[in-house]
Write a protein that holds these residues in place. Structure first.
Motif, mmCIF file in Angstrom:
data_model
loop_
_atom_site.group_PDB
_atom_site.id
_atom_site.type_symbol
_atom_site.label_atom_id
_atom_site.label_comp_id
_atom_site.label_asym_id
_atom_site.label_seq_id
_atom_site.Cartn_x
_atom_site.Cartn_y
_atom_site.Cartn_z
ATOM 1 N N ALA A 213 0.976 -0.910 -0.013
ATOM 2 C CA ALA A 213 0.041 -0.031 0.095
ATOM 3 C C ALA A 213 0.891 1.265 -0.081
ATOM 4 C CB ALA A 213 -0.918 0.112 1.267
ATOM 5 N N LYS A 214 1.907 1.129 0.902
ATOM 6 C CA LYS A 214 2.718 2.551 0.842
ATOM 7 C C LYS A 214 3.558 2.477 -0.660
ATOM 8 C CE LYS A 214 3.829 2.209 5.730
ATOM 9 N NZ LYS A 214 4.936 2.059 6.665
ATOM 10 N N ALA A 215 3.957 1.344 -1.216
ATOM 11 C CA ALA A 215 4.667 1.679 -2.400
ATOM 12 C C ALA A 215 3.661 2.088 -3.448
ATOM 13 C CB ALA A 215 5.046 0.102 -2.855
ATOM 14 N N LYS A 220 1.872 6.605 -7.040
ATOM 15 C CA LYS A 220 0.887 7.409 -7.195
ATOM 16 C C LYS A 220 1.510 8.979 -7.190
ATOM 17 C CE LYS A 220 -3.135 4.787 -6.584
ATOM 18 N NZ LYS A 220 -4.370 4.664 -5.865
ATOM 19 N N ASN A 221 2.054 9.136 -6.346
ATOM 20 C CA ASN A 221 2.616 10.438 -6.248
ATOM 21 C C ASN A 221 3.597 11.055 -7.032
ATOM 22 O OD1 ASN A 221 1.104 11.008 -3.703
ATOM 23 N ND2 ASN A 221 2.584 9.908 -2.354
ATOM 24 N N LYS A 222 4.559 9.946 -7.433
ATOM 25 C CA LYS A 222 5.529 10.303 -8.526
ATOM 26 C C LYS A 222 4.937 10.475 -9.671
ATOM 27 C CE LYS A 222 9.414 7.442 -6.805
ATOM 28 N NZ LYS A 222 10.321 6.453 -6.739
ATOM 29 N N LYS A 227 3.290 14.424 -14.042
ATOM 30 C CA LYS A 227 2.338 14.982 -14.879
ATOM 31 C C LYS A 227 2.108 16.514 -14.718
ATOM 32 C CE LYS A 227 -1.039 11.104 -15.128
ATOM 33 N NZ LYS A 227 -2.353 10.937 -14.565
ATOM 34 N N LYS A 228 2.230 16.779 -13.602
ATOM 35 C CA LYS A 228 2.616 18.383 -13.240
ATOM 36 C C LYS A 228 3.474 18.974 -13.750
ATOM 37 C CE LYS A 228 -0.072 18.267 -8.814
ATOM 38 N NZ LYS A 228 -0.015 18.609 -7.223
#
Length: 243
Positions: A213-215, A220-222, A227-228
Protein backbone atom coordinates in the motif's frame (compact mmCIF):
# COMPACT_ATOMS: atom_id res chain seq x y z
CA UNK A 1 -4.71 -46.93 147.29
CA UNK A 2 -7.66 -45.41 145.38
CA UNK A 3 -11.18 -46.42 146.37
CA UNK A 4 -14.36 -45.90 144.31
CA UNK A 5 -17.96 -45.85 145.35
CA UNK A 6 -20.46 -47.92 143.40
CA UNK A 7 -21.83 -44.82 141.61
CA UNK A 8 -18.47 -43.57 140.42
CA UNK A 9 -17.46 -47.09 139.29
CA UNK A 10 -20.57 -47.35 137.12
CA UNK A 11 -19.85 -43.88 135.64
CA UNK A 12 -16.27 -44.86 134.80
CA UNK A 13 -17.46 -48.06 133.15
CA UNK A 14 -20.02 -46.14 131.08
CA UNK A 15 -17.36 -43.64 129.96
CA UNK A 16 -14.79 -46.26 129.00
CA UNK A 17 -17.06 -48.93 127.51
CA UNK A 18 -17.02 -48.83 123.66
CA UNK A 19 -19.45 -51.11 121.86
CA UNK A 20 -20.27 -51.02 118.12
CA UNK A 21 -23.76 -49.68 117.52
CA UNK A 22 -26.07 -51.77 115.41
CA UNK A 23 -26.79 -48.91 112.97
CA UNK A 24 -23.11 -47.93 112.39
CA UNK A 25 -20.84 -50.91 112.89
CA UNK A 26 -17.44 -51.58 111.31
CA UNK A 27 -18.31 -50.50 107.74
CA UNK A 28 -15.93 -50.80 104.77
CA UNK A 29 -16.60 -48.34 101.91
CA UNK A 30 -15.12 -49.26 98.50
CA UNK A 31 -17.13 -47.11 96.08
CA UNK A 32 -15.31 -44.32 94.24
CA UNK A 33 -17.42 -41.76 96.14
CA UNK A 34 -20.08 -41.67 98.83
CA UNK A 35 -21.44 -40.17 102.06
CA UNK A 36 -21.94 -41.41 105.61
CA UNK A 37 -23.32 -39.82 108.77
CA UNK A 38 -23.53 -40.27 112.51
CA UNK A 39 -26.52 -42.30 113.76
CA UNK A 40 -29.93 -40.56 113.35
CA UNK A 41 -28.31 -37.52 111.70
CA UNK A 42 -29.37 -34.68 111.95
CA UNK A 43 -31.13 -35.78 115.13
CA UNK A 44 -29.65 -36.86 118.48
CA UNK A 45 -27.07 -39.60 117.86
CA UNK A 46 -27.44 -41.03 121.39
CA UNK A 47 -24.93 -41.88 124.12
CA UNK A 48 -22.14 -44.45 124.26
CA UNK A 49 -21.96 -44.87 120.51
CA UNK A 50 -18.89 -46.25 118.75
CA UNK A 51 -18.90 -46.38 114.96
CA UNK A 52 -16.15 -47.08 112.44
CA UNK A 53 -15.87 -46.52 108.67
CA UNK A 54 -12.92 -47.70 106.56
CA UNK A 55 -12.70 -45.97 103.16
CA UNK A 56 -10.57 -48.12 100.88
CA UNK A 57 -9.39 -47.43 97.33
CA UNK A 58 -7.18 -49.32 94.93
CA UNK A 59 -3.41 -49.13 95.26
CA UNK A 60 -1.94 -46.00 93.71
CA UNK A 61 -5.07 -43.95 94.48
CA UNK A 62 -5.90 -41.69 97.42
CA UNK A 63 -8.90 -40.73 99.55
CA UNK A 64 -10.19 -37.18 100.01
CA UNK A 65 -12.54 -36.63 102.97
CA UNK A 66 -14.73 -33.61 103.79
CA UNK A 67 -17.07 -32.75 106.68
CA UNK A 68 -19.67 -30.27 105.36
CA UNK A 69 -21.63 -30.66 108.64
CA UNK A 70 -20.16 -31.31 112.09
CA UNK A 71 -21.87 -30.60 115.43
CA UNK A 72 -20.34 -32.59 118.30
CA UNK A 73 -20.60 -30.90 121.70
CA UNK A 74 -17.52 -30.68 123.94
CA UNK A 75 -16.31 -28.67 126.87
CA UNK A 76 -12.62 -28.84 126.02
CA UNK A 77 -10.35 -28.35 122.99
CA UNK A 78 -9.11 -31.92 123.41
CA UNK A 79 -12.54 -33.29 122.31
CA UNK A 80 -13.07 -35.64 125.28
CA UNK A 81 -16.85 -36.13 125.05
CA UNK A 82 -18.25 -36.61 121.53
CA UNK A 83 -15.76 -36.62 118.65
CA UNK A 84 -14.67 -37.98 115.30
CA UNK A 85 -11.21 -39.46 114.81
CA UNK A 86 -9.62 -39.49 111.35
CA UNK A 87 -6.60 -41.71 110.66
CA UNK A 88 -5.08 -40.88 107.25
CA UNK A 89 -2.32 -43.48 107.43
CA UNK A 90 0.30 -41.42 109.27
CA UNK A 91 -1.62 -39.31 111.81
CA UNK A 92 -4.77 -39.79 113.88
CA UNK A 93 -6.57 -36.56 114.90
CA UNK A 94 -9.79 -35.92 116.82
CA UNK A 95 -12.35 -33.34 115.64
CA UNK A 96 -15.38 -31.80 117.36
CA UNK A 97 -17.14 -28.42 117.61
CA UNK A 98 -14.11 -27.05 119.51
CA UNK A 99 -11.64 -28.27 116.87
CA UNK A 100 -13.03 -28.11 113.33
CA UNK A 101 -11.52 -30.35 110.64
CA UNK A 102 -9.80 -28.79 107.59
CA UNK A 103 -11.74 -28.34 104.39
CA UNK A 104 -10.16 -31.44 102.84
CA UNK A 105 -8.40 -34.35 104.57
CA UNK A 106 -6.26 -36.38 102.17
CA UNK A 107 -4.89 -39.83 102.87
CA UNK A 108 -1.20 -40.66 102.66
CA UNK A 109 -2.00 -43.95 100.93
CA UNK A 110 -5.17 -45.57 99.60
CA UNK A 111 -7.13 -45.73 102.89
CA UNK A 112 -8.68 -43.55 105.60
CA UNK A 113 -10.26 -44.82 108.82
CA UNK A 114 -12.96 -42.71 110.54
CA UNK A 115 -14.32 -43.47 114.02
CA UNK A 116 -17.13 -41.75 115.92
CA UNK A 117 -17.48 -41.91 119.69
CA UNK A 118 -20.00 -40.38 122.07
CA UNK A 119 -19.86 -40.40 125.88
CA UNK A 120 -22.51 -41.59 128.31
CA UNK A 121 -23.75 -38.35 129.87
CA UNK A 122 -22.74 -35.12 128.07
CA UNK A 123 -25.28 -33.16 126.03
CA UNK A 124 -25.36 -34.41 122.43
CA UNK A 125 -25.23 -32.35 119.25
CA UNK A 126 -26.68 -33.08 115.80
CA UNK A 127 -23.73 -35.25 114.79
CA UNK A 128 -21.92 -35.04 111.44
CA UNK A 129 -22.14 -35.66 107.72
CA UNK A 130 -19.03 -36.79 105.78
CA UNK A 131 -18.38 -36.91 102.03
CA UNK A 132 -15.50 -38.83 100.42
CA UNK A 133 -14.15 -39.56 96.95
CA UNK A 134 -11.31 -41.63 95.55
CA UNK A 135 -8.80 -39.67 93.43
CA UNK A 136 -5.75 -40.60 91.37
CA UNK A 137 -2.20 -39.33 91.96
CA UNK A 138 -3.05 -36.10 90.11
CA UNK A 139 -6.05 -35.42 92.35
CA UNK A 140 -8.64 -36.22 89.65
CA UNK A 141 -11.77 -38.04 90.89
CA UNK A 142 -12.18 -41.56 89.51
CA UNK A 143 -15.95 -41.05 89.09
CA UNK A 144 -15.37 -38.29 86.52
CA UNK A 145 -12.85 -40.45 84.66
CA UNK A 146 -15.36 -43.32 84.52
CA UNK A 147 -18.01 -40.97 83.11
CA UNK A 148 -15.60 -39.66 80.47
CA UNK A 149 -14.63 -43.19 79.42
CA UNK A 150 -18.32 -44.16 79.17
CA UNK A 151 -19.05 -41.07 77.04
CA UNK A 152 -16.07 -41.90 74.84
CA UNK A 153 -17.17 -45.48 74.34
CA UNK A 154 -20.76 -44.42 73.57
CA UNK A 155 -19.41 -41.87 71.11
CA UNK A 156 -17.35 -44.54 69.35
CA UNK A 157 -20.41 -46.77 69.02
CA UNK A 158 -22.47 -43.86 67.65
CA UNK A 159 -19.78 -43.01 65.10
CA UNK A 160 -19.58 -46.62 63.97
CA UNK A 161 -23.34 -46.73 63.42
CA UNK A 162 -23.29 -43.56 61.29
CA UNK A 163 -20.32 -44.56 59.08
CA UNK A 164 -21.28 -45.87 55.59
CA UNK A 165 -20.60 -49.54 54.94
CA UNK A 166 -17.62 -50.20 52.68
CA UNK A 167 -17.84 -52.88 50.02
CA UNK A 168 -15.52 -55.84 50.50
CA UNK A 169 -14.50 -55.92 46.81
CA UNK A 170 -13.15 -52.39 46.61
CA UNK A 171 -9.60 -51.84 47.83
CA UNK A 172 -8.90 -48.82 50.07
CA UNK A 173 -6.93 -46.12 48.35
CA UNK A 174 -3.65 -45.26 49.98
CA UNK A 175 -3.13 -41.76 51.32
CA UNK A 176 0.02 -41.35 49.20
CA UNK A 177 -1.62 -42.43 45.93
CA UNK A 178 -0.82 -39.99 43.08
CA UNK A 179 -3.71 -38.39 41.29
CA UNK A 180 -3.54 -39.07 37.53
CA UNK A 181 -3.39 -35.88 35.49
CA UNK A 182 -5.36 -35.70 32.22
CA UNK A 183 -3.08 -36.22 29.23
CA UNK A 184 -3.11 -33.80 26.33
CA UNK A 185 -3.65 -35.45 22.97
CA UNK A 186 -0.97 -35.20 20.26
CA UNK A 187 -3.56 -34.00 17.78
CA UNK A 188 -4.27 -31.03 19.98
CA UNK A 189 -0.55 -30.16 20.11
CA UNK A 190 -0.29 -30.36 16.27
CA UNK A 191 -3.34 -28.15 15.89
CA UNK A 192 -1.83 -25.60 18.25
CA UNK A 193 1.37 -25.57 16.18
CA UNK A 194 -0.61 -25.06 12.97
CA UNK A 195 -2.57 -22.26 14.59
CA UNK A 196 0.66 -20.63 15.70
CA UNK A 197 2.11 -20.84 12.15
CA UNK A 198 -1.02 -19.40 10.63
CA UNK A 199 -0.87 -16.43 12.98
CA UNK A 200 2.73 -15.73 12.04
CA UNK A 201 1.85 -16.01 8.35
CA UNK A 202 -1.02 -13.62 8.84
CA UNK A 203 1.27 -11.11 10.45
CA UNK A 204 3.68 -11.40 7.53
CA UNK A 205 0.85 -10.98 5.03
CA UNK A 206 -0.32 -7.87 6.87
CA UNK A 207 3.17 -6.42 6.72
CA UNK A 208 3.40 -7.17 3.01
CA UNK A 209 0.04 -5.55 2.40
CA UNK A 210 1.11 -2.45 4.28
CA UNK A 211 4.34 -2.29 2.35
CA UNK A 212 2.47 -2.70 -0.96
CA UNK A 213 0.00 0.00 0.00
CA UNK A 214 2.83 2.37 0.83
CA UNK A 215 4.57 1.53 -2.44
CA UNK A 216 1.38 2.21 -4.39
CA UNK A 217 0.98 5.57 -2.70
CA UNK A 218 4.53 6.49 -3.52
CA UNK A 219 4.02 5.44 -7.17
CA UNK A 220 0.89 7.55 -7.45
CA UNK A 221 2.66 10.53 -5.95
CA UNK A 222 5.51 10.20 -8.49
CA UNK A 223 3.04 9.97 -11.41
CA UNK A 224 1.18 13.02 -10.19
CA UNK A 225 4.43 14.96 -9.91
CA UNK A 226 5.54 13.92 -13.41
CA UNK A 227 2.18 14.96 -14.85
CA UNK A 228 2.38 18.35 -13.19
CA UNK A 229 5.89 18.87 -14.47
CA UNK A 230 4.79 18.04 -18.03
CA UNK A 231 1.87 20.46 -17.83
CA UNK A 232 4.14 23.18 -16.58
CA UNK A 233 6.55 22.53 -19.45
CA UNK A 234 3.73 22.75 -21.98
CA UNK A 235 2.49 25.95 -20.48
CA UNK A 236 5.97 27.40 -20.69
CA UNK A 237 6.34 26.48 -24.30
CA UNK A 238 2.94 28.05 -25.12
CA UNK A 239 3.88 31.21 -23.36
CA UNK A 240 7.11 31.46 -25.35
CA UNK A 241 5.34 30.84 -28.67
CA UNK A 242 2.76 33.47 -27.93
CA UNK A 243 5.44 35.92 -27.06
Amino acid sequence: MISFTSGTAVLVLLMTARVYSQDCGDVILTDNSGTFTSPNYPKDHGHSRYCKWTIHGEEGNFVELRFPKLDLNNMFMTCQHDYVTVDNGTTSIRYCDKRSPPEVIKSEANEIVVTFESDAFFLNGKGFKAVYEIVDKNGLPLDEQDEESEDYESGKVANKSTLPEQSTTSKPESANAKVAKPRKSKKGKKRNKKNRKSKEERRRERKLRRQKAKALKRGKNKKNKSKKSKKNRKRGKRAKSDA
